[in-house]
Write a protein that holds these residues in place. Structure first.
Motif, PDB file in Angstrom:
ATOM      1  N   ASP A   1      -4.200   0.573  -0.517  1.00 37.39           N
ATOM      2  CA  ASP A   1      -3.828   1.717   0.597  1.00 37.39           C
ATOM      3  C   ASP A   1      -3.761   1.060   2.055  1.00 37.39           C
ATOM      4  O   ASP A   1      -4.392   0.162   2.263  1.00 37.39           O
ATOM      5  N   VAL A   2      -3.278   1.901   2.817  1.00 31.71           N
ATOM      6  CA  VAL A   2      -3.440   1.345   4.484  1.00 31.71           C
ATOM      7  C   VAL A   2      -4.655   2.320   5.166  1.00 31.71           C
ATOM      8  O   VAL A   2      -4.791   3.424   5.011  1.00 31.71           O
TER       9      VAL A   2
ATOM     10  N   ILE B   1     -10.203   1.541  12.079  1.00 33.80           N
ATOM     11  CA  ILE B   1     -10.665   0.891  13.402  1.00 33.80           C
ATOM     12  C   ILE B   1      -9.557   0.553  14.210  1.00 33.80           C
ATOM     13  O   ILE B   1      -9.883  -0.232  15.228  1.00 33.80           O
ATOM     14  N   GLY B   2      -8.512   1.578  14.205  1.00 30.55           N
ATOM     15  CA  GLY B   2      -7.424   1.604  15.345  1.00 30.55           C
ATOM     16  C   GLY B   2      -6.498   0.549  14.934  1.00 30.55           C
ATOM     17  O   GLY B   2      -5.275   0.607  15.999  1.00 30.55           O
ATOM     18  N   TYR B   3      -6.321  -0.074  13.989  1.00 27.19           N
ATOM     19  CA  TYR B   3      -5.252  -0.941  13.654  1.00 27.19           C
ATOM     20  C   TYR B   3      -4.818  -1.049  12.386  1.00 27.19           C
ATOM     21  O   TYR B   3      -5.858  -0.877  11.208  1.00 27.19           O
ATOM     22  N   LYS B   4      -3.852  -1.303  11.442  1.00 32.72           N
ATOM     23  CA  LYS B   4      -3.674  -1.412  10.268  1.00 32.72           C
ATOM     24  C   LYS B   4      -4.111  -2.387   9.359  1.00 32.72           C
ATOM     25  O   LYS B   4      -4.105  -3.727   9.815  1.00 32.72           O
ATOM     26  N   ARG B   5      -4.864  -2.089   8.362  1.00 30.82           N
ATOM     27  CA  ARG B   5      -5.446  -3.132   7.384  1.00 30.82           C
ATOM     28  C   ARG B   5      -4.836  -2.538   5.997  1.00 30.82           C
ATOM     29  O   ARG B   5      -4.934  -1.446   5.725  1.00 30.82           O
TER      30      ARG B   5
ATOM     31  N   ALA C   1       0.743  -1.268  -0.005  1.00 31.12           N
ATOM     32  CA  ALA C   1      -0.071   0.102   0.015  1.00 31.12           C
ATOM     33  C   ALA C   1       0.790   1.238  -0.067  1.00 31.12           C
ATOM     34  O   ALA C   1       1.999   1.309   0.446  1.00 31.12           O
ATOM     35  N   ASN C   2       0.272   2.327  -0.640  1.00 31.29           N
ATOM     36  CA  ASN C   2       1.289   3.564  -0.580  1.00 31.29           C
ATOM     37  C   ASN C   2       0.083   4.590   0.015  1.00 31.29           C
ATOM     38  O   ASN C   2      -1.055   4.830  -0.492  1.00 31.29           O
ATOM     39  N   ASP C   3       0.761   5.547   0.724  1.00 30.79           N
ATOM     40  CA  ASP C   3       0.165   6.385   1.370  1.00 30.79           C
ATOM     41  C   ASP C   3      -0.045   7.840   0.539  1.00 30.79           C
ATOM     42  O   ASP C   3      -0.657   8.864   1.051  1.00 30.79           O
TER      43      ASP C   3
END
Length: 165
Positions: A115-116, A120-124, A29-31
């Motif tokens: 994408d990242v 919900i509070g954690y990385k998906r 994923a790319n921000d």
């Protein structure tokens, strides 16, 4: 002594790093801000999509599980983006995951972007259409062979095109 032990335990908990999807998919994923071939205003999207499609594809909402008409679809064909018609998944890669959303073990290469997502509070690893940027769902690393991936997709974000005979 107990204060020091409590401090060390607290420090250990604070420094724990979650590993959910930390591997390959999240790293793909790319921000950066992405540009898409199909770009429309919010008003244009609202005119073309149903209310449900708009909120899932354009606002990254999630449909309720077990509500998609495509969940039990077993026909041969191609699942395309409901926003722009880009082919995303082939029917032969669909499998029953039991999650309540259509699931696939492989995307059509180049047509799904990543994408990242920390909503919900954690990385998906979030998936979206590489042509229009429409939100599709998320990909997880708990799927079947041969890829080990589970593309968990909102059915409302897809249209099905049956294989022509």
């Amino acid at each position: 002594m107990y204060k020091n032990l409590l401090f060390v335990v607290a420090l250990a908990f604070i420094s724990c790093n979650g590993v959910s999807q930390k591997k390959e998919m999240a790293q793909k994923a790319n921000d950066q801000k992405k540009e898409f071939a199909v770009t429309k205003t919010e008003e244009e999207w609202r005119k073309e999509l149903t209310e449900e499609e708009f909120y899932v594809l354009r606002k990254a909402a999630t449909e309720n599980p077990f509500t998609s008409e495509l969940l039990e679809n077993k026909e041969k064909g191609t699942y395309v983006c409901a926003g722009c018609g880009t082919p995303l998944f082939k029917s032969e890669t669909k499998f029953k995951s039991g999650t309540g959303w259509p699931s696939f073990y492989q995307e059509i290469e180049g047509n799904v972007a990543y994408d990242v997502d920390y909503k919900i509070g954690y990385k998906r690893t979030e998936e979206h259409c590489a042509t229009c940027g429409g939100h599709l769902g998320h990909v997880f690393e708990d799927g079947p062979k041969p890829t080990g991936l589970r593309h968990c997709i909102n059915g409302i974000a897809l249209d099905f095109v049956p294989e022509s005979k």
